[in-house]
Design an enzyme around this catalytic site. Structure first.
Site, PDB file in Angstrom:
ATOM      1  N   TYR A  41       0.818  -1.216   0.000  1.00  0.00           N
ATOM      2  CA  TYR A  41       0.000   0.000   0.000  1.00  0.00           C
ATOM      3  C   TYR A  41       0.853   1.268   0.000  1.00  0.00           C
ATOM      4  O   TYR A  41       0.402   2.331   0.413  1.00  0.00           O
ATOM      5  CB  TYR A  41      -0.935   0.016   1.228  1.00  0.00           C
ATOM      6  CG  TYR A  41      -2.046  -1.021   1.199  1.00  0.00           C
ATOM      7  CD1 TYR A  41      -2.187  -1.922   0.153  1.00  0.00           C
ATOM      8  CD2 TYR A  41      -2.972  -1.089   2.241  1.00  0.00           C
ATOM      9  CE1 TYR A  41      -3.191  -2.878   0.149  1.00  0.00           C
ATOM     10  CE2 TYR A  41      -3.987  -2.033   2.239  1.00  0.00           C
ATOM     11  CZ  TYR A  41      -4.084  -2.928   1.198  1.00  0.00           C
ATOM     12  OH  TYR A  41      -5.104  -3.867   1.207  1.00  0.00           O
ATOM     13  N   ASP A  84      -2.012 -17.843   2.162  1.00  0.00           N
ATOM     14  CA  ASP A  84      -3.225 -18.567   1.756  1.00  0.00           C
ATOM     15  C   ASP A  84      -3.510 -19.698   2.753  1.00  0.00           C
ATOM     16  O   ASP A  84      -4.654 -19.906   3.171  1.00  0.00           O
ATOM     17  CB  ASP A  84      -3.126 -19.085   0.313  1.00  0.00           C
ATOM     18  CG  ASP A  84      -1.732 -19.591  -0.072  1.00  0.00           C
ATOM     19  OD1 ASP A  84      -0.808 -19.525   0.767  1.00  0.00           O
ATOM     20  OD2 ASP A  84      -1.570 -20.065  -1.211  1.00  0.00           O
ATOM     21  N   ASP A  97     -10.007  -9.122   8.043  1.00  0.00           N
ATOM     22  CA  ASP A  97     -11.435  -9.241   7.723  1.00  0.00           C
ATOM     23  C   ASP A  97     -11.915 -10.657   8.023  1.00  0.00           C
ATOM     24  O   ASP A  97     -13.024 -10.855   8.525  1.00  0.00           O
ATOM     25  CB  ASP A  97     -11.723  -8.869   6.261  1.00  0.00           C
ATOM     26  CG  ASP A  97     -12.227  -7.422   6.128  1.00  0.00           C
ATOM     27  OD1 ASP A  97     -11.807  -6.580   6.941  1.00  0.00           O
ATOM     28  OD2 ASP A  97     -13.044  -7.142   5.228  1.00  0.00           O
ATOM     29  N   LYS A 124       4.608 -15.196   1.679  1.00  0.00           N
ATOM     30  CA  LYS A 124       4.231 -15.799   0.395  1.00  0.00           C
ATOM     31  C   LYS A 124       5.510 -15.874  -0.416  1.00  0.00           C
ATOM     32  O   LYS A 124       5.575 -15.484  -1.577  1.00  0.00           O
ATOM     33  CB  LYS A 124       3.148 -14.939  -0.286  1.00  0.00           C
ATOM     34  CG  LYS A 124       2.467 -15.587  -1.480  1.00  0.00           C
ATOM     35  CD  LYS A 124       1.678 -16.838  -1.148  1.00  0.00           C
ATOM     36  CE  LYS A 124       1.336 -17.590  -2.428  1.00  0.00           C
ATOM     37  NZ  LYS A 124       0.730 -18.912  -2.163  1.00  0.00           N
ATOM     38  N   ASP A 164      -4.505  -6.721   5.964  1.00  0.00           N
ATOM     39  CA  ASP A 164      -5.832  -6.191   5.660  1.00  0.00           C
ATOM     40  C   ASP A 164      -6.806  -7.342   5.415  1.00  0.00           C
ATOM     41  O   ASP A 164      -7.915  -7.392   5.956  1.00  0.00           O
ATOM     42  CB  ASP A 164      -5.723  -5.292   4.419  1.00  0.00           C
ATOM     43  CG  ASP A 164      -6.933  -4.409   4.212  1.00  0.00           C
ATOM     44  OD1 ASP A 164      -7.852  -4.437   5.054  1.00  0.00           O
ATOM     45  OD2 ASP A 164      -6.954  -3.676   3.204  1.00  0.00           O
TER      46      ASP A 164
HETATM   47 MG    MG Z   1      -9.868  -3.799   5.257  1.00  0.00          MG
END
Ligand code: MG
Ligand code: NAI
Length: 354
Positions: free
Chosen positions: A137, A221, A249, A188, A245
């Site tokens: 980001y 993953d 969630d 990863k 992020d």
């Molecule tokens: Mg988020």
């Protein structure tokens, strides 16, 4: 008496509903704790953008520097592209105030049912330490030949040794303070052979400083799957900006509702104010109806008090939240009830007073 100056950016949608609920609770906690909170509301967000063509004032970030902390609701409005609203407000504040730690507890409270079958509070109690200032980001890249058939876009991830080292060290310290002392690192490195190999090397190096913490790396993953199939094996998770992020969630979903999870954007060196917010967004689908769950915002406010040095006030707000959730008499629709935002805030304030 200590007075803390708090910048309030309620923002958009349900941010404007849950932040007043949070302030109502914080004021009581301050009264009880013998300190004062001086709130300054800043009108920034998408409405401001639609009127003024910018998400915040030109000197906005500089003005934030004069506060002890920032209390943020949510930013986002269907009339404004998310690329504009997030990129021009939340991400620059996180970067320019050196809030390089994004701390996100994910815990199933007694009284809330997880969508995972047969899982209780003992199974889901994790905290994510997400890198919040660089990585995927960082905002570098661009579009070439926009609108033509030759169009291309590049989005660069920036991973620095210093950036990885400081987030890893913070995460190990968090793990050290928790009973299970486990740290999972999201990687990863099988596919991202430059950035994530550096990530793994640096995290493994920092791990040597913390022999009392059990450290394990997982491909992101597989970690997503593990959160669903074996959540009880996870304690502290350290992750890059994008991975954190996504993982959080999942974490808040398995904790029962997005309306419960709080987050802190923290500058551990305290050279600039830190910012506390619910992890959910502006929820345009329910905004304006007064039914948003304010628990995430209230809990984020408690984290803010903890950061400001008012640990006891944090603990009493958390105890009040747990009492209200545990009693299961006042529940907003996301938790399967019919209570309003105001009902929930009042229930938490009366639990605080009990
Ligand atoms: Mg988020
Ligand atoms: P969202 O978190 O706003 O909503 C996702 C779903 O969860 C919706 O069905 C919503 O009703 C529900 N929900 C969220 N918070 C709730 C609460 N407190 N009580 C009850 N239900 C709740 O995410 P979505 O829909 O992807 O994004 C909406 C807008 O928010 C977008 O513009 C997005 O960019 C923005 N956003 C902003 C964030 C921030 O300010 N930090 C974070 C995430 C999204």
């Amino acid at each position: 008496m200590n007075t803390y100056r708090i910048a309030v950016i309620a923002g958009d949608g349900i941010g404007k509903e849950v932040i007043p609920a949070g302030i109502q609770v914080l004021k009581i906690a301050a009264e009880q704790g013998g300190f004062a909170l001086d709130f300054t509301e800043l009108p920034w967000g998408c409405d401001y953008y639609l009127q003024h063509g910018r998400m915040l004032d030109a000197d906005g970030v500089d003005r934030l520097l004069t506060f002890d902390a920032v209390y943020l609701g949510a930013i986002g409005d269907p009339r404004v592209s998310d690329a504009v609203s997030a990129r021009e407000l939340i991400l620059p504040v996180r970067q320019r105030l050196f809030q390089y730690v994004n701390l996100r507890p994910m815990r199933l409270m007694a009284g809330i049912r997880s969508p995972l079958a047969n899982r209780g509070p003992a199974d889901i109690d994790m905290i994510c330490v997400r890198e919040n200032s660089e990585g995927e980001y960082c905002g570098m890249g661009g579009r070439l030949h926009a609108g033509s058939p030759l169009e291309m876009a590049s989005q660069t991830g920036i991973f620095t040794r210093q950036g990885i080292e400081r987030i890893a060290r913070y995460a190990f310290k968090v793990a050290q303070q928790r009973p299970r002392r486990l740290l999972a690192s999201a990687t990863k490195s099988n596919a991202l052979q430059h950035a994530m190999v550096l990530w793994d090397e640096v995290v493994a190096g920092v791990a040597k400083e913390f022999p009392d913490v059990t450290y394990q790396k997982y491909h992101v993953d597989a970690l997503c799957a593990r959160m669903v199939t074996h959540p009880q094996t996870l304690d502290v998770i350290v992750a890059s900006n994008l991975f954190g992020d996504i993982l959080t969630d999942i974490g808040s979903a398995i904790s029962g509702s997005l309306g419960v999870g709080p987050g802190g954007n923290i500058n551990p060196e305290r050279t600039t104010p830190s910012m506390f917010e619910p992890i959910h967004g502006s929820a345009p689908d329910i905004a304006g109806r007064g039914i948003a769950n304010p628990i995430a915002a209230i809990w984020a406010g408690a984290m803010m008090l903890d950061h400001l040095g008012e640990r006891a006030a944090h603990d009493s707000i958390l105890a009040a939240i747990e009492r209200v959730i545990g009693e299961e008499t006042v529940k907003t629709p996301d938790l399967g009830g019919k209570a309003t935002t105001a009902d929930m805030a009042t229930a938490v304030t009366s639990a605080l007073r009990r």
